[in-house]
Design an enzyme around this catalytic site. Structure first.
Site, short mmCIF file in Angstrom:
data_model
loop_
_atom_site.label_atom_id
_atom_site.label_comp_id
_atom_site.label_asym_id
_atom_site.label_seq_id
_atom_site.Cartn_x
_atom_site.Cartn_y
_atom_site.Cartn_z
N CYS A 116 -22.10 11.66 -7.26
CA CYS A 116 -23.02 11.05 -6.97
C CYS A 116 -24.26 11.44 -7.26
O CYS A 116 -25.44 10.69 -7.14
CB CYS A 116 -22.99 10.49 -5.47
SG CYS A 116 -21.62 9.62 -4.99
N HIS A 256 -29.55 7.06 -2.93
CA HIS A 256 -28.47 6.90 -3.39
C HIS A 256 -27.93 5.87 -2.48
O HIS A 256 -27.83 5.77 -1.39
CB HIS A 256 -27.58 8.17 -3.37
CG HIS A 256 -25.89 7.72 -3.57
ND1 HIS A 256 -25.27 7.18 -4.57
CD2 HIS A 256 -24.89 8.38 -2.90
CE1 HIS A 256 -24.34 7.23 -4.67
NE2 HIS A 256 -23.79 7.84 -3.39
N ASN A 286 -20.97 1.57 -3.28
CA ASN A 286 -21.41 2.88 -3.94
C ASN A 286 -20.77 3.19 -5.39
O ASN A 286 -19.57 3.27 -5.70
CB ASN A 286 -20.62 3.97 -3.02
CG ASN A 286 -21.13 5.40 -3.38
OD1 ASN A 286 -21.47 5.57 -4.59
ND2 ASN A 286 -20.60 6.19 -2.64
C1 LIG Z 1 -16.67 5.44 5.88
C2 LIG Z 1 -17.24 5.02 6.97
C3 LIG Z 1 -17.92 3.69 6.42
C4 LIG Z 1 -16.66 4.66 8.39
O1 LIG Z 1 -17.45 4.52 9.38
P1 LIG Z 1 -17.46 5.18 10.83
O2 LIG Z 1 -18.30 4.19 11.49
O3 LIG Z 1 -17.57 6.55 10.46
O4 LIG Z 1 -16.04 4.75 11.05
P2 LIG Z 1 -14.66 5.65 11.59
O5 LIG Z 1 -14.36 6.26 10.38
O6 LIG Z 1 -15.08 6.53 12.69
O7 LIG Z 1 -13.50 4.52 12.05
C5 LIG Z 1 -13.90 3.86 13.03
C6 LIG Z 1 -12.52 2.67 12.94
O8 LIG Z 1 -12.70 2.05 11.73
C7 LIG Z 1 -11.15 2.05 11.15
N1 LIG Z 1 -11.57 1.71 9.82
C8 LIG Z 1 -11.83 2.59 8.78
N2 LIG Z 1 -11.89 1.72 7.75
C9 LIG Z 1 -11.77 0.45 8.05
C10 LIG Z 1 -11.90 -0.63 7.25
N3 LIG Z 1 -12.48 -0.80 6.08
N4 LIG Z 1 -11.88 -1.77 7.94
C11 LIG Z 1 -11.58 -1.85 9.38
N5 LIG Z 1 -11.38 -0.74 9.99
C12 LIG Z 1 -11.48 0.22 9.59
C13 LIG Z 1 -10.69 3.46 11.41
O9 LIG Z 1 -9.46 3.49 11.45
C14 LIG Z 1 -11.35 3.67 12.96
O10 LIG Z 1 -10.42 3.20 13.72
P3 LIG Z 1 -9.95 3.78 15.07
O11 LIG Z 1 -11.23 3.91 15.94
O12 LIG Z 1 -8.90 2.96 15.33
O13 LIG Z 1 -9.45 5.19 14.80
C15 LIG Z 1 -18.71 5.99 7.18
O14 LIG Z 1 -17.96 6.99 7.83
C16 LIG Z 1 -19.08 6.48 6.02
O15 LIG Z 1 -20.00 5.67 5.53
N6 LIG Z 1 -19.39 7.67 5.49
C17 LIG Z 1 -19.70 8.23 4.61
C18 LIG Z 1 -19.11 7.78 3.63
C19 LIG Z 1 -19.84 7.98 1.87
O16 LIG Z 1 -20.84 7.50 1.90
N7 LIG Z 1 -19.19 8.41 1.08
C20 LIG Z 1 -19.93 8.51 -0.26
C21 LIG Z 1 -21.04 9.69 -0.15
S1 LIG Z 1 -21.59 9.84 -1.66
#
Ligand SMILES: CC(C)(COP(=O)(O)OP(=O)(O)OC[C@H]1O[C@@H](n2cnc3c(N)ncnc32)[C@H](O)[C@@H]1OP(=O)(O)O)[C@@H](O)C(=O)NCCC(=O)NCCS
Length: 329
Positions: A116, A256, A286
């Site tokens: 990225c 980004h 993204n």
């Molecule tokens: C991926 C992201 C959106 C997840 O959000 P979060 O608030 O951290 O959520 P978590 O990973 O803690 O998951 C919370 C719950 O949602 C669930 N979940 C994950 N993806 C899901 C989806 N697409 N739909 C529904 N539920 C989902 C998980 O399984 C988890 O369930 P649990 O509590 O029963 O275990 C977030 O962590 C994020 O954006 N991270 C950065 C990712 C990124 O930008 N990557 C590229 C960088 S260049």
């Protein structure tokens, strides 16, 4: 005294696939919901390439648009840098394919891999190559077909990514405008938090490795989130210092576009009002190396960036890599 050579953006372009995948479409594919995706990421839809349509197709379109915008002919381009992790094939560089497609016959062309951060890594590289090697017209492209390496059964990752390309034409600047600062960083100790383990020399392509989905994206979302906010804030502070400006001087920040919550957290650290932060993650998801140049092109063509605007750009991605720049238009 600032001895930086002056390099400026002469033109911009973008190209995204026509096909749109909405959150409602994803609800039919994995156990997710529009509400969850919107609340956790700010994404409503993403553009997805038809299978088999390669990065070079969209990169050439974005490049032609940027050249037309700059009023520069393809034969005048002497360097093409393409930031991507989803090139047409392992080799040759997709930048060479683009060179051929657009007829930039006099250019040297190569790809860079900084996930990225590819576009801002490329910006610093372009500036250095212009200053030291004397390149005069540089085509810098950031583009991805991330849909080609998404595991469409993994709800943790498949809702996040989209396809697209952004391109800029760079040339020697005049007066007070131009690239005022660039800063790039990486820390490979965190490489296993966001990566794709397969299809390289570590795990060469095999039926077994493909069955294990090693060619797709793996991510520890929460950890990536945490590092992204801190590193982006650090890089932006550094780029502002190097440019000799303060955050209040910025007319626009282009972060980004990974997640609206990351963007808002960075904005909050700098006490930037939302109208000074460019957001299109809702429409594109993204797009990795493409996210900043796509946003830059939109911002220029919708009047959010005008002559004289001071613009900050900041990014974070796999590696980890992170980077920032300050540009006067
Ligand atoms: C991926 C992201 C959106 C997840 O959000 P979060 O608030 O951290 O959520 P978590 O990973 O803690 O998951 C919370 C719950 O949602 C669930 N979940 C994950 N993806 C899901 C989806 N697409 N739909 C529904 N539920 C989902 C998980 O399984 C988890 O369930 P649990 O509590 O029963 O275990 C977030 O962590 C994020 O954006 N991270 C950065 C990712 C990124 O930008 N990557 C590229 C960088 S260049």
């Amino acid at each position: 005294m600032n001895k930086r050579p002056c390099m400026e953006v002469l033109g911009t372009g973008r190209a995204v696939p026509e096909k749109i995948l909405t959150n409602q479409d994803l609800e039919k594919m994995v156990d997710t919901s529009d509400e969850w995706i919107l609340a956790r990421t700010g994404i409503r839809q993403r553009h997805i390439a038809e299978p088999g349509v390669p990065l070079s197709f969209f990169a050439a379109r974005a490049a032609r648009e940027a050249l037309a915008d700059a009023g520069v002919a393809a034969e005048e381009i002497d360097l093409i840098i393409l930031g991507t992790v989803t090139g047409d094939s392992k080799f040759p560089a997709t930048a060479c394919v683009v060179q051929d497609l657009i007829g930039a016959s006099k250019a040297a062309a190569f790809d860079i891999s900084a996930a990225c951060s590819g576009f801002l890594y490329g910006l610093q590289l372009a500036e250095s190559m212009m200053a030291i090697q004397g390149y005069r017209r540089i085509l810098l492209i950031g583009g991805e077909i991330l849909s080609s390496m998404v595991n469409w059964q993994d709800r943790d990752t498949c809702v996040l990514f989209g396809d697209g390309v952004g391109a800029v034409v760079l040339g020697p600047g005049q007066g007070a405008c131009g690239i005022l600062s660039t800063t790039i960083h990486s820390d490979g100790a965190f490489r296993d938090l966001l990566y794709s383990p397969g299809c390289g020399s570590l795990n060469p392509p095999s039926h077994e490795n493909v069955d294990k989905m090693l060619h797709t994206i793996r991510m520890e979302g929460r950890e990536v989130f945490r590092h992204a906010v801190t590193s982006m804030a650090d890089a932006l502070n550094q780029a502002l210092d190097m440019a000799g400006v303060v955050v209040e001087d910025l007319d626009l920040l282009i972060p980004h576009q990974a997640n609206l919550r990351i963007i808002e957290a960075v904005g909050k650290r700098f006490r930037l009002s939302p109208d000074k932060i460019y957001v299109n993650v809702d429409r594109f998801g993204n797009t990795s190396a493409a996210s900043i140049p796509i946003a830059l092109d939109e911002a220029r063509k919708t009047g959010r960036i005008a002559s004289g605007s001071l613009v900050g750009m900041v990014t974070f991605g796999a590696g980890f890599t992170w980077a920032a720049a300050v540009v006067r238009f």
